[in-house]
Write a protein that holds these residues in place. Structure first.
Motif, PDB file in Angstrom:
ATOM      1  N   GLU A   1       0.856  -1.211  -0.035  1.00 20.94           N
ATOM      2  CA  GLU A   1       0.025   0.201  -0.240  1.00 20.94           C
ATOM      3  C   GLU A   1       1.089   1.388  -0.013  1.00 20.94           C
ATOM      4  O   GLU A   1       0.702   2.395  -0.487  1.00 20.94           O
ATOM      5  CB  GLU A   1      -0.792  -0.132   1.338  1.00 20.94           C
ATOM      6  CG  GLU A   1      -1.930   1.090   1.346  1.00 20.94           C
ATOM      7  CD  GLU A   1      -2.883   1.349   0.090  1.00 20.94           C
ATOM      8  OE1 GLU A   1      -3.228   2.318  -0.555  1.00 20.94           O
ATOM      9  OE2 GLU A   1      -3.259   0.185  -0.380  1.00 20.94           O
ATOM     10  N   LEU A   2       1.907   1.180   0.622  1.00 19.72           N
ATOM     11  CA  LEU A   2       2.988   2.412   0.545  1.00 19.72           C
ATOM     12  C   LEU A   2       3.406   2.566  -0.595  1.00 19.72           C
ATOM     13  O   LEU A   2       3.471   3.558  -1.102  1.00 19.72           O
ATOM     14  CB  LEU A   2       3.844   1.934   1.816  1.00 19.72           C
ATOM     15  CG  LEU A   2       4.613   3.366   2.199  1.00 19.72           C
ATOM     16  CD1 LEU A   2       3.782   4.291   3.043  1.00 19.72           C
ATOM     17  CD2 LEU A   2       5.929   2.992   3.284  1.00 19.72           C
ATOM     18  N   LEU A   3       3.733   1.542  -1.309  1.00 20.91           N
ATOM     19  CA  LEU A   3       4.173   1.679  -2.624  1.00 20.91           C
ATOM     20  C   LEU A   3       3.148   2.068  -3.648  1.00 20.91           C
ATOM     21  O   LEU A   3       3.471   2.979  -4.506  1.00 20.91           O
ATOM     22  CB  LEU A   3       4.710   0.057  -3.165  1.00 20.91           C
ATOM     23  CG  LEU A   3       5.310   0.190  -4.671  1.00 20.91           C
ATOM     24  CD1 LEU A   3       6.388   0.919  -4.659  1.00 20.91           C
ATOM     25  CD2 LEU A   3       5.521  -1.128  -5.145  1.00 20.91           C
ATOM     26  N   ARG A   4       2.011   1.711  -3.431  1.00 19.83           N
ATOM     27  CA  ARG A   4       0.897   2.489  -4.165  1.00 19.83           C
ATOM     28  C   ARG A   4       0.862   4.001  -4.028  1.00 19.83           C
ATOM     29  O   ARG A   4       0.692   4.733  -5.084  1.00 19.83           O
ATOM     30  CB  ARG A   4      -0.459   1.798  -3.824  1.00 19.83           C
ATOM     31  CG  ARG A   4      -0.581   0.261  -4.042  1.00 19.83           C
ATOM     32  CD  ARG A   4      -1.826  -0.128  -3.542  1.00 19.83           C
ATOM     33  NE  ARG A   4      -2.064  -1.486  -3.545  1.00 19.83           N
ATOM     34  CZ  ARG A   4      -2.160  -2.471  -4.466  1.00 19.83           C
ATOM     35  NH1 ARG A   4      -2.128  -1.940  -5.815  1.00 19.83           N
ATOM     36  NH2 ARG A   4      -2.228  -3.879  -4.131  1.00 19.83           N
ATOM     37  N   LYS A   5       1.012   4.436  -2.915  1.00 24.17           N
ATOM     38  CA  LYS A   5       1.050   5.869  -2.471  1.00 24.17           C
ATOM     39  C   LYS A   5       2.128   6.497  -3.134  1.00 24.17           C
ATOM     40  O   LYS A   5       2.073   7.655  -3.541  1.00 24.17           O
ATOM     41  CB  LYS A   5       0.906   6.172  -0.917  1.00 24.17           C
ATOM     42  CG  LYS A   5      -0.339   5.585  -0.250  1.00 24.17           C
ATOM     43  CD  LYS A   5      -0.218   5.660   1.273  1.00 24.17           C
ATOM     44  CE  LYS A   5      -0.166   6.909   1.680  1.00 24.17           C
ATOM     45  NZ  LYS A   5       0.143   6.922   3.021  1.00 24.17           N
ATOM     46  N   ILE A   6       3.311   5.976  -2.970  1.00 24.81           N
ATOM     47  CA  ILE A   6       4.659   6.609  -3.551  1.00 24.81           C
ATOM     48  C   ILE A   6       4.370   6.802  -5.105  1.00 24.81           C
ATOM     49  O   ILE A   6       4.580   7.764  -5.462  1.00 24.81           O
ATOM     50  CB  ILE A   6       5.814   5.729  -3.274  1.00 24.81           C
ATOM     51  CG1 ILE A   6       6.154   5.794  -2.026  1.00 24.81           C
ATOM     52  CG2 ILE A   6       6.966   6.211  -4.268  1.00 24.81           C
ATOM     53  CD1 ILE A   6       7.069   4.642  -1.339  1.00 24.81           C
ATOM     54  N   LEU A   7       4.037   5.612  -5.894  1.00 20.85           N
ATOM     55  CA  LEU A   7       3.813   5.875  -7.379  1.00 20.85           C
ATOM     56  C   LEU A   7       2.945   6.756  -7.590  1.00 20.85           C
ATOM     57  O   LEU A   7       2.976   7.533  -8.562  1.00 20.85           O
ATOM     58  CB  LEU A   7       3.259   4.485  -7.718  1.00 20.85           C
ATOM     59  CG  LEU A   7       4.491   3.384  -7.835  1.00 20.85           C
ATOM     60  CD1 LEU A   7       3.963   2.030  -8.187  1.00 20.85           C
ATOM     61  CD2 LEU A   7       5.662   3.774  -8.755  1.00 20.85           C
ATOM     62  N   ARG A   8       1.638   6.739  -6.915  1.00 21.63           N
ATOM     63  CA  ARG A   8       0.573   7.769  -7.204  1.00 21.63           C
ATOM     64  C   ARG A   8       1.149   9.302  -6.939  1.00 21.63           C
ATOM     65  O   ARG A   8       0.954  10.385  -7.822  1.00 21.63           O
ATOM     66  CB  ARG A   8      -0.667   7.589  -6.228  1.00 21.63           C
ATOM     67  CG  ARG A   8      -1.769   8.482  -6.579  1.00 21.63           C
ATOM     68  CD  ARG A   8      -3.078   8.002  -5.904  1.00 21.63           C
ATOM     69  NE  ARG A   8      -2.902   7.980  -4.449  1.00 21.63           N
ATOM     70  CZ  ARG A   8      -3.087   6.658  -3.737  1.00 21.63           C
ATOM     71  NH1 ARG A   8      -3.093   5.575  -4.287  1.00 21.63           N
ATOM     72  NH2 ARG A   8      -2.799   6.672  -2.284  1.00 21.63           N
ATOM     73  N   SER A   9       1.785   9.551  -6.095  1.00 20.18           N
ATOM     74  CA  SER A   9       2.382  10.599  -5.682  1.00 20.18           C
ATOM     75  C   SER A   9       3.554  11.303  -6.790  1.00 20.18           C
ATOM     76  O   SER A   9       3.391  12.242  -7.418  1.00 20.18           O
ATOM     77  CB  SER A   9       3.198  11.003  -4.312  1.00 20.18           C
ATOM     78  OG  SER A   9       3.661  11.974  -4.122  1.00 20.18           O
ATOM     79  N   LEU A  10       4.358  10.144  -7.258  1.00 21.21           N
ATOM     80  CA  LEU A  10       5.260  10.508  -8.400  1.00 21.21           C
ATOM     81  C   LEU A  10       4.795  10.818  -9.674  1.00 21.21           C
ATOM     82  O   LEU A  10       4.928  11.593 -10.133  1.00 21.21           O
ATOM     83  CB  LEU A  10       6.090   9.197  -8.378  1.00 21.21           C
ATOM     84  CG  LEU A  10       7.217   9.088  -7.236  1.00 21.21           C
ATOM     85  CD1 LEU A  10       8.031   7.566  -7.585  1.00 21.21           C
ATOM     86  CD2 LEU A  10       8.088  10.213  -7.129  1.00 21.21           C
ATOM     87  N   ILE A  11       3.777  10.017 -10.026  1.00 17.35           N
ATOM     88  CA  ILE A  11       3.011  10.301 -11.279  1.00 17.35           C
ATOM     89  C   ILE A  11       2.513  11.595 -11.263  1.00 17.35           C
ATOM     90  O   ILE A  11       2.130  12.184 -12.189  1.00 17.35           O
ATOM     91  CB  ILE A  11       2.197   9.061 -11.664  1.00 17.35           C
ATOM     92  CG1 ILE A  11       2.889   7.918 -11.906  1.00 17.35           C
ATOM     93  CG2 ILE A  11       1.201   9.331 -12.802  1.00 17.35           C
ATOM     94  CD1 ILE A  11       3.765   7.767 -12.850  1.00 17.35           C
ATOM     95  N   GLN A  12       1.623  11.690 -10.243  1.00 16.97           N
ATOM     96  CA  GLN A  12       0.740  13.307 -10.187  1.00 16.97           C
ATOM     97  C   GLN A  12       1.949  14.293 -10.436  1.00 16.97           C
ATOM     98  O   GLN A  12       1.424  15.268 -10.778  1.00 16.97           O
ATOM     99  CB  GLN A  12       0.187  13.213  -8.896  1.00 16.97           C
ATOM    100  CG  GLN A  12      -1.173  12.297  -8.743  1.00 16.97           C
ATOM    101  CD  GLN A  12      -1.769  12.413  -7.378  1.00 16.97           C
ATOM    102  OE1 GLN A  12      -1.201  13.171  -6.302  1.00 16.97           O
ATOM    103  NE2 GLN A  12      -2.945  11.656  -7.348  1.00 16.97           N
ATOM    104  N   MET A  13       3.117  14.136  -9.531  1.00 15.69           N
ATOM    105  CA  MET A  13       4.011  15.182  -9.842  1.00 15.69           C
ATOM    106  C   MET A  13       4.484  15.301 -11.331  1.00 15.69           C
ATOM    107  O   MET A  13       4.812  16.601 -11.714  1.00 15.69           O
ATOM    108  CB  MET A  13       5.357  14.988  -8.961  1.00 15.69           C
ATOM    109  CG  MET A  13       4.963  15.444  -7.205  1.00 15.69           C
ATOM    110  SD  MET A  13       6.397  15.440  -6.528  1.00 15.69           S
ATOM    111  CE  MET A  13       7.002  13.716  -6.308  1.00 15.69           C
TER     112      MET A  13
END
Length: 1481
Positions: A706-718
C-alpha cells in the motif's frame, strides 16, 4: 465359454458380471477370462489385484508411475514367491498354491484366447506358465506346434504372422526342463538342412542359440551350426551369415569359455566381406578379450590387417571401437601397438567428412567409450598436439547426440589434470593499466603544495581522496601521508598532531566538514546534490573508522565502539547543520544521509535520530534549502533502516508524500520525488525477516504494498503536474498495478496540473527531473510486488521521454515545451532502469543498441547545432551523464556487447563536449560521461555488482565488438588513455576555478570507484610503479582444459559470430566445467548471464531448436549449482533467481530446476537466506496453484519436483538444529494441503501424475521430524463424524497408511484408527481401504491374521457393514491363492469374498483364526438378515441409512460365506443357518 463371449454384446459383456452377487471358483476363472478378453477396456472393468499387490513398494517405487501390464505383474509376483522360497525354507500356503495351480490355469486361459487371436499378451501367459512349471513343457510344445500350423496357413494375415513369430520364440523357453531338450532340438534340426529356405535356416540358428542359453546340453548342435565353414559356404546368403555372426556373439557374451571353442568362427566373421558380419566378429572378439580368455595384443597381431579400412563404414568402425577398448589394460607393456590403437580411436572420434548418421554417432560413441578406458597420459603421449586437437574437437562438435560421450571424455581429462596439477604455478605477468597508474598520482598532482590549493577550492575531489589517520600504520607511506595532509588542509596541522599523538581526530574532520560544506555549491541542482551525497560517503566512512581507531587506542576492549563513534559524529554533524549557512546546510543534510548509509545495520538508533532531525527540516516550508536536501537524505535513510524500524520508515515516506503534495517549490517537490524513489529500494525486500508469524508477514507485506501504491501515485501526479501530461498515465498504470482509491485523477485535477505546468520556469528543470529519477528507482519495488506489466509500461514510457535527434531539429520541437520537461529526468533515470531491467531480463540487446544509438544521435545533434538556451545546455549535460552510465552498465554486466564504432563515437562526443566553448557545468557533463563509461557510476546511488577491471581479463584485439569493462579493453585502450589525460590536465592546469573543480571531481570519482576501500591505495601504487602486476592466482596451467574452456566461454562473442556458435557446444562446455573441481577466478556470473541471454536469441525455427535453447538455460543453472559455493558472482546469480519475484518470471523448466536442487542451495546459502528461500517457496507454491499461467499437468509436475527437492533437504543434517526448520516444514504443510485426493481412481487404476505426486510426498514425509509429522497427521475420532469429516482427514489416514508401509510410522498408529475407518461409508473411504490393505500385505502373517479377526469382529457392530465387508474382501483377496486372477474393484471384492475367505482359511496357519472369523461372520449374517427382513429395526441395529441399497447383496454374500464356513460353526448355528437358507428360498 468362448462362444458365449463372442455372441454377447460388448456392453453387456463388460458390465454383466458386475451384477453377480456371489461367486464360485468357476466364476472367478470366467471373470478373469472376460477381463483378458476385453483387455483394451480394462479401465472400465477394474484392475486385477496383482498389479496393486505384486510390488512391496507401491508408492515409493517409481515403476508404478506407469500402469504396468497384467502379465508383467504376474511374472513379478510369481518370481517374488520363488525368490522368497530360495531365501527361506518355508513358504506360505498361498504361495505354494500359486506355483502349483496358477500355471496350468494361465496356460488354459491363454489357449482359449490364442485360438481367437485375443491380444498380444497371450504368449506372455504361456511363457509365464512354462517358467513356473517346466512339467507343462510337453503340452505346451504340442500347443505351439498346433497353433503354428494354424497361423502359418494364413498367408495374408499380418497379425497371424506376428503371432507365429512370437510362438516360435517360445520354443527355446520350453527346453528349461531336461526332458524337453531333445524334443525341442528335434523340432529345430530339420530347419538346418541345406535345402531349407535361407530365412528359415537363419531363424533356426537363432532359435538353437536361444535354446542353448537356457540349456547348455544343446551346445554340440549349436557348435555344428556355427562352424566356420558355414560362413564360407553360405557367403552369398547374407541372412544366414548375419544369423551365425549374431549367434557367435551371443555365445561369446554368455559363456566366453564356450566362445573360445568358436574362435575360428570368430576369425571367419572378421575376414568376411560383409560390413555387419565383420563388425559382429570384432564384437565377439571383444567379449573374449573382456573375459580375459584371449590376450588382446596377441589377437590384434592376427587381425590387424583386417582392420585397415575402418573409416569406410560406420558398422566396422563401431565394432572395431568396441574391441580396441580392451587394449587399455596392457598399454604399458605394448607401447607401440597401443599408440597405433589410440590413433585409430582418435581418427574415428574426429572423423567428420561424412554427414553424421545414427550409425556413425554410435561408432563415435563407442570410440569415446574406448578412449575412456585408457589412461590420459597414454592418450597425451600417443596423439600429437593432443591438447589443441582435443579443444578443437570439442568446440567444433556439431552432433548434439554425441556430446554426452564427448563430455565424459573431457571430464576424465579435467580430473586427470586436477590430480596431476602443479602446486605452485608461476603466473604470467602482464602490463599494468596506464589509466590506473595515472589515477594513482591524482592526489599528489592535483593537491600540490606549490599551487596553494586547499580543500575549499576542490571540495568534491577532497571528499573522495582525503587520507585518514589509519594510513599511518603503513610505514612505507608515512611521509607521503603527512605531505597529503598539508596539501589538503593547509593550516589544519592538528591532523598531523593527532596522527602522532592520537589526539582529537574528530576536530580535524569537523573542520574539514565545515570548510567543504561551505565551498561545495549545489546551485539548486538535484544532480549536483546526488554527486555531493555520493562524495560524502567515503569521507564519512573514513571519519567513523578513524573514530574507532581512536577508541581502540585509548582502551583495548571497548564495547559498542562503532556505536559510540557514530553517536559522537552524529552530534557533531547535527550541531554543524544547525549553525550552517544556507549553502552549507544543504551539504550538511546530504552529509547526514551519507553518514547513515555507511553505518552498520546495528546502528539503527543513530539512523532514527538522523531521521527525526531531517523530518524537522523537511517540515520547515520557509527554508527551501533545508527542505530539499533533507528530502533526498530522508529517502536514502529510509532505504537502509533496520528491519524492525517499520514505524520510522512509514513515517519518513508519508512525510515525503505529504510535503510533495503541499509544497509550492518545484525544487522541494522534485527532491521529495527523488527521496521517494530511494525509499523504494528497501520496500518488499525484507518482509520475512522481521515478523514471526505468517499473519504478521502478510500484514506487513500488505502495508508495504500500500505504501508503494501511495509513492507511485505521488510520483505520477508530480510528473503530470510538471510536464503537463494528462492523467491517462495514472489510469494506464492503475490498470497494471491498482493505486488505491485515487487510481483515477478527476478532470478538475487534470486541468489544475496542466495550468501548473505552463507556469513552470526552465530554471526548475532539475527539480522536474526529481520525480522521474525517483520513478526510475522504484522499478525494483514494483517488480517485487509482482507488477511486471507495470514495469514494462513505465520503462517504455520513460524511454519515450528521451527526445530523438530528428524531433529535436524539427519545428514542432521549437513550438512545443511539454516534451522538454521530462527529458532531463528521463536521461538521468535511464541508467538505473537499464541496470534493473538487464538484471531481470526485461530488456534485450536490440533495445540496448537502440538506446546507445539514440543517445549518440541526440548528442551529435546537440553538439552540432549552436543552442545557447538553458534547456539545451542542461539536456546536453544530462545526456552525457546518462549515456556514459548506460555504456558502463551494459558493458560492466558482461552480458551484451556493443560495436566498437558506437562506443568510439560516444567517447568522441564526450570529448567534444568538454573541449567545446561551453559553460563549465556542461564541461562537467562531458567529463562525467567519460568517467562514467569507465565505471565511475557518478550519480548512481543504487548498489550493484561490477565486473573487476583492475585485474587481467581476456580481450580480443581484433574484435569489432566491445564486451566487458572498458578499462580492460585492448582495442580502445589508447583512446581512453588520451581522454583521461586530457581531463587530468584540465584538473591540473585550468585557469577557470570552476572548471578545475569539476575536472578534479570527475577524475577522483573514477579513482574512488577503482581504488576500493578493501584495497589500500599504497598497495596499488607500489604494484603499479614497476609497470606490471600479477594476475589473480589461478592454480591452473594455461594449457589445461579447464582454463581453455573458461577462456573460450569468456571470449566468445555471440552477436559477432552469429549462428556459427552451436548452442549444444556451449552446453557441453558448461557441463564439462560443472565437473571441474576448481575454476579460474573469473566473473562467472557474467559468463552465465551471457549464455542465458544467447539462448534467448537462438532462432525458434523448429521445436528442436526450442528444446536446445531451454537446454542451455538449464545447463547455466546446473553449472551455477555446481560452483555456487566457490564464486561470489554465481552465488549472487542464484540468490537473485531464487528470489520470489524473479522466480515467478522464470520459465517452468528453470523453476523445476530450482525445486529439484533445493539440496544444492542448502549447501550454498546461509541459514538466514534459507529461511527466506523456503518462505518464498511456500508463497510461490500458493501463487502458481491459483495462477492460470500453468495447466493442471504442469502444476502437478512442479509440486512433484518440489517434494523431491524438499526430500533432498531432509537428507542433510538434523533438521532440529537448523534455523530454517520451521519454514521448510511450512512448505511441506502447504504441499500437503494440495496433495490430491486420491492417487487411485474409482476403478483402482493409478493416475500417472497423481501417483508421482503421492510417491514423492510419502518419500519426503517419511524423512520428516516425527514430532512435526505426528502433529500434521493427527486425527481425532470427532473428525470422522459426517458433519466434521473433510478430505484433509481422509488424506491424513491414507498418508499414514503409506508411511506405515515404508516404516516411518509404526503400525500401531494405523491400528488405532481401525474402528473409525471401518465405521465410515465405503464410497468415501474406498481408497483408504485399498491403501491399508496394500500396507498389511507387506506385513507378517500373524499381523494380517489379527487384522482379519478384528475386521470380522467390527463387522458385527459397525453402522457401515459394507465397508467392513469390502475391507475383509481386500484382505482375503490379497492373501489367497486366487490373487493373481482377482479383480480389485468395489463390486468384485464383495462378490468374491465367499471364495477368497474360504480359500484363505483353508490354508495352513489359519486354523486358529478360522473359528473366530466364522463365528463373527455368522453373527453379522444374523444381524444383516434381521435388518433385511425388518427394515424398521435399522435404527435399533445402528445401521446407517446409506446401506439400504446394498442390503440384499450384503445378505447374500454373508449367507454364502457362512455356508462355506459352516464346518467351523457349532451345530446349533448350522441349524439356524439352514433355517435361514430355507427362509431366503
Amino acid at each position: 465359454m468362448a462362444t458365449a463371449l463372442l455372441i454377447a454384446p460388448k456392453k453387456k459383456q463388460a458390465g454383466e458380471w458386475k451384477q453377480q452377487s456371489t461367486t464360485t471358483p468357476g466364476h472367478l476363472l470366467f471373470k478373469f477370462l472376460r477381463n483378458m478378453w476385453f483387455e483394451d477396456k480394462s479401465s472400465s472393468l477394474g484392475l486385477v489385484y496383482v498389479t496393486i499387490f505384486s510390488s512391496r513398494k507401491v508408492l515409493t517405487n517409481e515403476e508404478h508411475n506407469r500402469l504396468k501390464t497384467w502379465s508383467s505383474s504376474v511374472r513379478e509376483y510369481c518370481l517374488g514367491i520363488i525368490e522368497k522360497h530360495k531365501q527361506s525354507a518355508t513358504i506360505a500356503h498361498s504361495g505354494k498354491s500359486v506355483l502349483t495351480e496358477i500355471p496350468s490355469l494361465l496356460c488354459a486361459t491363454a489357449s482359449v484366447l490364442l485360438l481367437h487371436h485375443r491380444g498380444n499378451f497371450v504368449i506372455d501367459l504361456l511363457d509365464i506358465g512354462s517358467s513356473l512349471e517346466p512339467k507343462l513343457g510337453v503340452p505346451l510344445l504340442l500347443a505351439v506346434l498346433f497353433y503354428s500350423h494354424i497361423f502359418s496357413s494364413k498367408d495374408k494375415d499380418n497379425d497371424a504372422h506376428d503371432m507365429l513369430l512370437k510362438l516360435l520364440g517360445l520354443l527355446p523357453s520350453l527346453a528349461s526342463h531336461s526332458a524337453m531338450t531333445p524334443l525341442v532340438v528335434q523340432v529345430l534340426l530339420p530347419m538346418l538342412n541345406k535345402d531349407v529356405n535361407p530365412v528359415i535356416k537363419a531363424t533356426a540358428i537363432r532359435m538353437i542359440c536361444k535354446t542353448w542359453v537356457i540349456n547348455d546340453r544343446v551346445f554340440g548342435t549349436l557348435h555344428g551350426a556355427l562352424h566356420q565353414s558355414g560362413l564360407t559356404q553360405f557367403a552369398s546368403e547374407r541372412s544366414i551369415c548375419i544369423s551365425m555372426a549374431v549367434s557367435i556373439l551371443d555365445v561369446c557374451k554368455q559363456n566366453p569359455d564356450r566362445g573360445v571353442d568358436l574362435i575360428l568362427s570368430v576369425e571367419a566373421c572378421i575376414e568376411n566381406n560383409d560390413h555387419l558380419v565383420r563388425s559382429l566378429g570384432f564384437q565377439s572378439l571383444a567379449c573374449l578379450c573382456e573375459a580375459d580368455v584371449i590376450d588382446f595384443y596377441t589377437a590384434w597381431e592376427v587381425i590387424e590387417v583386417h582392420a585397415q579400412n575402418y573409416l569406410g563404414n560406420a558398422l566396422v568402425a563401431h565394432g572395431l571401437s568396441l574391441l580396441l577398448k580392451w587394449g587399455a589394460m596392457d598399454a604399458d607393456a605394448y607401447p607401440e601397438a597401443a599408440t597405433y590403437v589410440l590413433n585409430i580411436l582418435w581418427n574415428i572420434v574426429a572423423y567428420g567428412e561424412v554427414s553424421q548418421s545414427s550409425l556413425w554417432t554410435s561408432a563415435q560413441e563407442a570410440a569415446f567409450a574406448a578412449l575412456l578406458r585408457y589412461e590420459v597420459i597414454h592418450i597425451q603421449r600417443s596423439i600429437p598436439d593432443f591438447s589443441s586437437r582435443n579443444m578443437e574437437l570439442l568446440i567444433s562438435q556439431a552432433n548434439p547426440e554425441l556430446l554426452t560421450a564427448v563430455e565424459e571424455f573431457e571430464v576424465k581429462i579435467i580430473n586427470y589434470e586436477h590430480l596431476t596439477r602443479q602446486r605452485f604455478v608461476k603466473q604470467r605477468k602482464v602490463s599494468g593499466n596506464k589509466i590506473v597508474k595515472l589515477l594513482d598520482v591524482v592526489p599528489d598532482v592535483i593537491f600540490t603544495s606549490g599551487s596553494n590549493h586547499r580543500a575549499k577550492e576542490l571540495p568534491g575531489a577532497a571528499l573522495l581522496v582525503i587520507p585518514t589517520p589509519k594510513d599511518r600504520t603503513h610505514q612505507k607511506v608515512r611521509d607521503k601521508f603527512f605531505m597529503l595532509c598539508l596539501h589538503y588542509f593547509g593550516n589544519y596541522r592538528s591532523l598531523i598532531t593527532s596522527a602522532l599523538g592520537q589526539q582529537d581526530v574528530h576536530a580535524v574532520y569537523e573542520d574539514a566538514t565545515m570548510e567543504i560544506a561551505a565551498s561545495l555549491q549545489l546551485s539548486r541542482n538535484i544532480l549536483l546534490a546526488l554527486f555531493s551525497l555520493q562524495s560524502w560517503k567515503p569521507f564519512m566512512l573514513r571519519w567513523i573508522r578513524s573514530g574507532i581507531k581512536v577508541l581502540e587506542a585509548k582502551a583495548h576492549t571497548v564495547p559498542d565502539k562503532t556505536l559510540k563513534a557514530a553517536d559522537y559524529i552524529m552530534k557533531v554533524i547535527t550541531r554543524l547543520a544547525e549553525l550552517a549557512s544556507p549553502q552549507s546546510a544543504e551539504n550538511m543534510a546530504l552529509a547526514m544521509g551519507a553518514f547513515c548509509l555507511v553505518l552498520p545495520p546495528s546502528s539503527h538508533t543513530i539512523k532514527s535520530i538522523a531521521s527525526k532531525f531531517l523530518l524537522n527540516w523537511l517540515s520547515q516550508y520557509e527554508h527551501e534549502h533545508r527542505q530539499w536536501s533533507a528530502a533526498i537524505s530522508l529517502g536514502l535513510i529510509s532505504s537502509c533502516l533496520h528491519v524492525t524500524d517499520h514505524k520510522q520508515k512509514f513515517e519518513n515516506i508519508n512525510a515525503l508524500i505529504e510535503v510533495a503534495s503541499v509544497s509550492k517549490s518545484t525544487l522541494v517537490k522534485g527532491a521529495c520525488g527523488t527521496g521517494l524513489g530511494f525509499s523504494c529500494q528497501d520496500l518488499l525486500t525484507r518482509v520475512n525477516a522481521g515478523p514471526n508469524t505468517l499473519h504478521e508477514k502478510n500484514t506487513f507485506n500488505k502495508q508495504e504494498t500500500e505504501l508503494l501504491r501511495k509513492i507511485l501515485r505521488s510520483l505520477i501526479q508530480m510528473i503530470c503536474q510538471f510536464t503537463g501530461s494528462s492523467a491517462h498515465i495514472l489510469e494506464k498504470l492503475a490498470s497494471y498495478f491498482p493505486l488505491g482509491t485515487d487510481d483515477s485523477t478527476p478532470p478538475r485535477t487534470v486541468e489544475f496540473l496542466r495550468e501548473d505546468a505552463v507556469s513552470l520556469d526552465l530554471e526548475d528543470l532539475w527539480g522536474i527531473a526529481g520525480p522521474i529519477i525517483g520513478l526510475g528507482n522504484s522499478f525494483g519495488a514494483l517488480y517485487r510486488a509482482g507488477a511486471h506489466d507495470a514495469v514494462r509500461y513505465l520503462k517504455n514510457l520513460i524511454f519515450s521521454w528521451i527526445p530523438s535527434a530528428n524531433f529535436l531539429s524539427s519545428k514542432s520541437a521549437v513550438s512545443e515545451t511539454g516534451w522538454q520537461m521530462p527529458s532531463l529526468g528521463a536521461c538521468l533515470a535511464l541508467p538505473s532502469i537499464v541496470l534493473f531491467c538487464q538484471r531481470v531480463e526485461l530488456i534485450n540487446r536490440i533495445e540496448l543498441v537502440h538506446l546507445v544509438n539514440g543517445f549518440m544521435e541526440l548528442l551529435s545533434e546537440l553538439i552540432s547545432v549552436e543552442l545557447s538556451d538553458t534547456f539545451h545546455q542542461y539536456l546536453l549535460m544530462a545526456s552525457c551523464v546518462g549515456a556514459g552510465s548506460l555504456l558502463s552498465i551494459i558493458l560492466n554486466a558482461g552480458v551484451h556487447s556493443l560495436e566498437v564504432e558506437s562506443v568510439k563515437g560516444l567517447l568522441e562526443i564526450f570529448r567534444r563536449t568538454y573541449s567545446s566553448p561551453h559553460p563549465p557545468f556542461i564541461h562537467l557533463g562531458g567529463m562525467l560521461g567519460v568517467v562514467n563509461a569507465l565505471g565511475a557510476d557518478a550519480g548512481i546511488l543504487i548498489p550493484h555488482y561490477r565486473l573487476p577491471s583492475l585485474h587481467t581479463t581476456f580481450s580480443q584485439k581484433e574484435s569489432s565488438y566491445v564486451l566487458g569493462p572498458l578499462l580492460s579493453n585492448l582495442v580502445l585502450e589508447q583512446e581512453l588513455i588520451t581522454l583521461i589525460q586530457e581531463i587530468f590536465l584540465v584538473a591540473q592546469n585550468s585557469d577557470d576555478p570552476r572548471l578545475k573543480h569539476y575536472a578534479s571531481w570527475a577524475v577522483t570519482f573514477l579513482r574512488h570507484s577503482l581504488f576500493t576501500e578493501e584495497t589500500s591505495y599504497e598497495e596499488i601504487a607500489v604494484s603499479n610503479q614497476s609497470g606490471v602486476h600479477e594476475s589473480i592466482p589461478q592454480g591452473l596451467a594455461e594449457d589445461s582444459l579447464v582454463m581453455k574452456l573458461s577462456l573460450w566461454l569468456i571470449n566468445v562473442n555471440y552477436p559477432e559470430l552469429g549462428t556459427r556458435i552451436n548452442i549444444c557446444t556451449v552446453s557441453c562446455a558448461l557441463r564439462c566445467l560443472s565437473h571441474a573441481p576448481r575454476l579460474p577466478s573469473l566473473d562467472w556470473g557474467a559468463v552465465i548471464r551471457r549464455c542465458m541471454t544467447y539462448s534467448d536469441q537462438v532462432d525458434e525455427v523448429t521445436t528442436r531448436n526450442l528444446a536446445l535453447r531451454r537446454t542451455l538455460r538449464e545447463e547455466c543453472f546446473l553449472f551455477s549449482f555446481s560452483h555456487g559455493n566457490q564464486s561470489d558472482s554465481l552465488l549472487g546469480f542464484l540468490d537473485e533467481l531464487s528470489d520470489l519475484p524473479r522466480l515467478k518470471t522464470l520459465d517452468s523448466h528453470l523453476q523445476s530446476l530450482v525445486f529439484l536442487h533445493l539440496g544444492a542451495l542448502l549447501k550454498i546459502f546461509s541459514s538466514s537466506r534459507l529461511v527466506k528461500l523456503f518462505d518464498d517457496l511456500a508463497a510461490f507454491i500458493l501463487w502458481f496453484v491459483s495462477s492460470d499461467q500453468y495447466n493442471q499437468a504442469l502444476k502437478v509436475s512442479l509440486r512433484v519436483l518440489c517434494w523431491k527437492g524438499l526430500c533432498l533437504c531432509l537428507n542433510e543434517s538434523a533438521l532440529e538444529v537448523q534455523d530454517y526448520a520451521y519454514t521448510l516444514e511450512h512448505c511441506m504443510e502447504v504441499l500437503f494441503e494440495m496433495l490430491p485426493w486420491s492417487h487411485l481412481t474409482d476403478s483402482g487404476l493409478y493416475h500417472g501424475n497423481s501417483s508421482a505426486e503421492w510417491t514423492e510426498a510419502i518419500r519426503c514425509l517419511g524423512k520428516a521430524r516425527q514430532s512435526w509429522l505426528s502433529n500434521l497427521l493427527m486425527v481425532l475420532e470427532a473428525n470422522f463424524k459426517e458433519e466434521n469429516r473433510d478430505l484433509r482427514t481422509l488424506k491424513k489416514i491414507q498418508v499414514k497408511a503409506a508411511l506405515v508401509r515404508i516404516g516411518s510410522v509404526p503400525l500401531l498408529e494405523l491400528a488405532k484408527l481401525k474402528a473409525v475407518i471401518l465405521d465410515t461409508n465405503s464410497e468415501v473411504i474406498w481408497n483408504i481401504l485399498v491403501e491399508v490393505a496394500v500396507t498389511l500385505h507387506n506385513t507378517q502373517e500373524n499381523v494380517r491374521r489379527q487384522w482379519l479377526v478384528d475386521t470380522a469382529e467390527i463387522l458385527c457392530v459397525t453402522s457401515h457393514p459394507s465397508t467392513a465387508l469390502r475391507f475383509l474382501g481386500l484382505l482375503c483377496g490379497s492373501c489367497c491363492k486366487y490373487m493373481p486372477i482377482l479383480i480389485g474393484d468395489e463390486a468384485s471384492v464383495l462378490s468374491d469374498l465367499p471364495v477368497t475367505l474360504f480359500a484363505l482359511l483353508s490354508g495352513t496357519g489359519w486354523e486358529m483364526a478360522a473359528e473366530s472369523i466364522a463365528s463373527y461372520i455368522w453373527t453379522s449374517t444374523e444381524r444383516i438378515h434381521d435388518w433385511v427382513t425388518h427394515r424398521e429395526r435399522a435404527d435399533y441395529l445402528q445401521i446407517d441409512r446409506s446401506e439400504n441399497d446394498s442390503a440384499d447383496v450384503l445378505l447374500r454374500v454373508l449367507h454364502r460365506t457362512s455356508i462355506l464356513l459352516k464346518d467351523y460353526l457349532p451345530v446349533d448355528k448350522q441349524l439356524r443357518l439352514a433355517n435361514m437358507d430355507f427362509t431366503l428360498t
